[in-house]
Scaffold this motif. Structure first.
Motif, short mmCIF file in Angstrom:
data_model
loop_
_atom_site.label_atom_id
_atom_site.label_comp_id
_atom_site.label_asym_id
_atom_site.label_seq_id
_atom_site.Cartn_x
_atom_site.Cartn_y
_atom_site.Cartn_z
N VAL A 57 0.83 -1.21 0.00
CA VAL A 57 0.00 0.00 0.00
C VAL A 57 0.87 1.25 0.00
CG1 VAL A 57 -1.64 1.35 1.38
CG2 VAL A 57 -1.98 -1.11 1.08
N GLY A 58 2.02 1.16 0.65
CA GLY A 58 2.94 2.29 0.69
C GLY A 58 3.74 2.49 -0.58
N GLY A 59 3.56 1.59 -1.55
CA GLY A 59 4.23 1.76 -2.84
C GLY A 59 5.34 0.78 -3.14
N ALA A 60 5.64 -0.12 -2.23
CA ALA A 60 6.70 -1.10 -2.47
C ALA A 60 6.24 -2.15 -3.47
CB ALA A 60 7.11 -1.78 -1.17
N PRO A 61 7.13 -2.64 -4.34
CA PRO A 61 6.76 -3.74 -5.23
C PRO A 61 6.36 -4.96 -4.40
CG PRO A 61 8.85 -2.74 -5.89
CD PRO A 61 8.50 -2.17 -4.55
N PRO A 62 5.35 -5.71 -4.84
CA PRO A 62 4.89 -6.87 -4.05
C PRO A 62 5.99 -7.86 -3.69
CG PRO A 62 3.29 -6.35 -5.74
CD PRO A 62 4.48 -5.47 -6.00
N LEU A 63 6.91 -8.14 -4.63
CA LEU A 63 7.96 -9.11 -4.33
C LEU A 63 8.89 -8.60 -3.23
CD1 LEU A 63 9.19 -11.84 -4.86
CD2 LEU A 63 10.52 -10.84 -6.73
N LEU A 64 9.19 -7.30 -3.26
CA LEU A 64 10.01 -6.73 -2.20
C LEU A 64 9.27 -6.81 -0.87
CD1 LEU A 64 12.45 -5.18 -1.12
CD2 LEU A 64 11.33 -3.05 -1.85
N ALA A 65 7.98 -6.51 -0.89
CA ALA A 65 7.18 -6.59 0.34
C ALA A 65 7.16 -8.02 0.88
CB ALA A 65 5.75 -6.11 0.06
N GLY A 66 7.02 -8.99 -0.02
CA GLY A 66 7.04 -10.38 0.41
C GLY A 66 8.38 -10.79 0.99
N THR A 67 9.44 -10.28 0.40
CA THR A 67 10.78 -10.60 0.90
C THR A 67 11.00 -10.02 2.29
OG1 THR A 67 11.65 -10.62 -1.37
CG2 THR A 67 13.24 -10.38 0.42
N VAL A 68 10.56 -8.78 2.49
CA VAL A 68 10.69 -8.16 3.82
C VAL A 68 9.87 -8.94 4.84
CG1 VAL A 68 10.17 -6.10 5.18
CG2 VAL A 68 11.18 -5.87 2.90
N ALA A 69 8.68 -9.37 4.46
CA ALA A 69 7.82 -10.12 5.38
C ALA A 69 8.46 -11.44 5.77
CB ALA A 69 6.46 -10.36 4.74
N VAL A 70 9.06 -12.13 4.80
CA VAL A 70 9.73 -13.40 5.10
C VAL A 70 10.94 -13.18 5.99
CG1 VAL A 70 11.04 -15.29 4.07
CG2 VAL A 70 8.89 -14.56 3.04
N THR A 71 11.65 -12.08 5.75
CA THR A 71 12.79 -11.74 6.61
C THR A 71 12.33 -11.48 8.04
OG1 THR A 71 13.93 -10.72 4.73
CG2 THR A 71 14.71 -10.13 6.93
N LEU A 72 11.21 -10.77 8.17
CA LEU A 72 10.66 -10.52 9.50
C LEU A 72 10.28 -11.82 10.19
CD1 LEU A 72 9.61 -8.54 11.65
CD2 LEU A 72 7.45 -8.45 10.39
N SER A 73 9.71 -12.74 9.43
CA SER A 73 9.34 -14.04 9.99
C SER A 73 10.56 -14.76 10.53
CB SER A 73 8.66 -14.89 8.92
OG SER A 73 8.36 -16.17 9.40
N ALA A 74 11.65 -14.74 9.76
CA ALA A 74 12.89 -15.40 10.21
C ALA A 74 13.43 -14.74 11.47
CB ALA A 74 13.93 -15.36 9.10
N LEU A 75 13.36 -13.42 11.54
CA LEU A 75 13.85 -12.71 12.71
C LEU A 75 13.02 -13.03 13.94
CD1 LEU A 75 14.64 -9.20 11.16
CD2 LEU A 75 16.30 -10.89 11.95
N LEU A 76 11.70 -13.07 13.77
CA LEU A 76 10.81 -13.29 14.91
C LEU A 76 10.84 -14.74 15.41
CD1 LEU A 76 7.70 -11.14 13.90
CD2 LEU A 76 9.48 -10.62 15.59
N THR A 77 11.42 -15.63 14.63
CA THR A 77 11.55 -17.03 15.06
C THR A 77 13.01 -17.45 15.23
OG1 THR A 77 11.47 -17.79 12.76
CG2 THR A 77 9.38 -17.68 13.95
N ARG A 78 13.93 -16.48 15.16
CA ARG A 78 15.37 -16.73 15.29
C ARG A 78 15.92 -17.65 14.19
NH1 ARG A 78 13.50 -17.95 20.34
NH2 ARG A 78 14.12 -20.12 20.13
N GLY A 79 15.15 -17.82 13.11
CA GLY A 79 15.58 -18.73 12.05
C GLY A 79 15.66 -20.17 12.50
N LEU A 80 15.03 -20.48 13.64
CA LEU A 80 15.16 -21.81 14.23
C LEU A 80 14.61 -22.90 13.32
CD1 LEU A 80 15.97 -23.34 16.82
CD2 LEU A 80 13.63 -23.01 17.64
N HIS A 81 13.44 -22.63 12.73
CA HIS A 81 12.82 -23.64 11.88
C HIS A 81 13.55 -23.77 10.55
CE1 HIS A 81 9.32 -21.86 14.30
NE2 HIS A 81 9.85 -22.85 14.98
N LEU A 82 14.08 -22.66 10.07
CA LEU A 82 14.89 -22.71 8.84
C LEU A 82 16.14 -23.55 9.06
CD1 LEU A 82 14.54 -18.99 7.73
CD2 LEU A 82 13.55 -20.98 6.58
N ASP A 83 16.74 -23.42 10.22
CA ASP A 83 17.91 -24.24 10.55
C ASP A 83 17.53 -25.71 10.56
OD1 ASP A 83 20.72 -24.51 11.74
OD2 ASP A 83 19.49 -25.47 13.29
#
Length: 264
Positions: A57-83
């Motif tokens: 909504v703020g003007g970011a391309p959807p793929l960039l927004a999705g990438t930021v969201a996935v990064t936030l997910s990794a940060l909020l879970t310490r990347g534990l599940h990705l590990d």
């Protein structure tokens, strides 16, 4: 009540980076933690999806927004599940069994199979969130897209945690005597399974407006595919580990997101 409080604290510290007072570790507390994981996943998923939507909504391309969201997910879970995903795929790719496979999973480094799994999984999650957030882009944005995006994110992350709940049902053995797997394997009874499953499916019904069957179908397909992959791994290593649970969480989340993007 003590087990309930300890279980909730254990769920928070296991599934998120939110600080909480250390819980008293016990099998009964672990059962509570695994059964309440999907509820925490739903809250986390809604937050992550809303972040992607706000960026679009703020003007970011959807793929960039999705990438930021996935990064936030990794940060909020310490990347534990990705590990856990990387370690599990490395073990599968090695074609080794038993202690040899477990030794690979315990290593701190990531092999080529694990790297490929991480890259493809994160890319798929970002692309799916981008697709769900895309209707919010531009001046003629569909305000109804907020519902599908936020509820879709909640469903996907809740379904991911439900895979861990199911994998920890009674009768499931741990691959080794120590670690998270030994604490939680076989702890969740039928009531916990039923309540957590009902919660995820209830949210899933509302994920795709006008198609109440689509969300639950996406969840069930994702859980079935994940269960098949986990059975192969647990047979090879002799049971459940924390890495197995983490891999299941990421795989189920990704497949559920992919299923939701197929809605017209």
């Amino acid at each position: 009540m003590a087990d309930l409080a300890d279980g909730l604290r254990l769920a928070v510290t296991t599934f998120t980076v939110v600080p909480a007072r250390p819980a008293t570790l016990s099998r009964s507390a672990a059962a509570v933690a695994m059964a309440t994981g999907p509820a925490l996943g739903a809250a986390l998923g809604a937050l992550i999806a809303a972040t992607a939507g706000a960026l679009v909504v703020g003007g970011a391309p959807p793929l960039l927004a999705g990438t930021v969201a996935v990064t936030l997910s990794a940060l909020l879970t310490r990347g534990l599940h990705l590990d856990g995903l990387a370690d599990s795929v490395d073990a599968l790719g090695s074609y080794r069994r038993g202690d040899a496979a477990l030794a690979i999973m315990k290593k701190s480094d990531v092999g080529p199979f694990g790297v490929a799994a991480l890259v493809l999984t994160l890319l798929a999650q970002a692309a799916c969130l981008a697709a769900l957030a895309a209707p919010l882009a531009g001046p003629g944005a569909d305000s109804g897209g907020w519902w599908s995006l936020v509820v879709g994110g909640a469903v996907a992350l809740a379904a991911g945690r439900l895979s861990a709940t199911w994998r920890c049902r009674r009768g499931t053995a741990a691959a080794r005597p120590g670690g998270l797997g030994a604490l939680v394997a076989g702890t969740v009874g039928p009531v916990g399974l039923a309540l957590s499953g009902a919660l995820v499916l209830l949210i899933a019904v509302a994920a795709v407006p006008g198609r109440p069957w689509h969300g639950p179908l996406a969840v069930l397909v994702a859980l079935t595919a994940t269960a098949a992959a986990q059975r192969r791994l647990t047979r090879r290593i002799g049971g459940v580990t924390g890495d197995v649970l983490g891999a299941g969480i990421e795989l189920t989340t990704t497949l559920t997101l992919a299923g939701l993007t197929l809605a017209p």
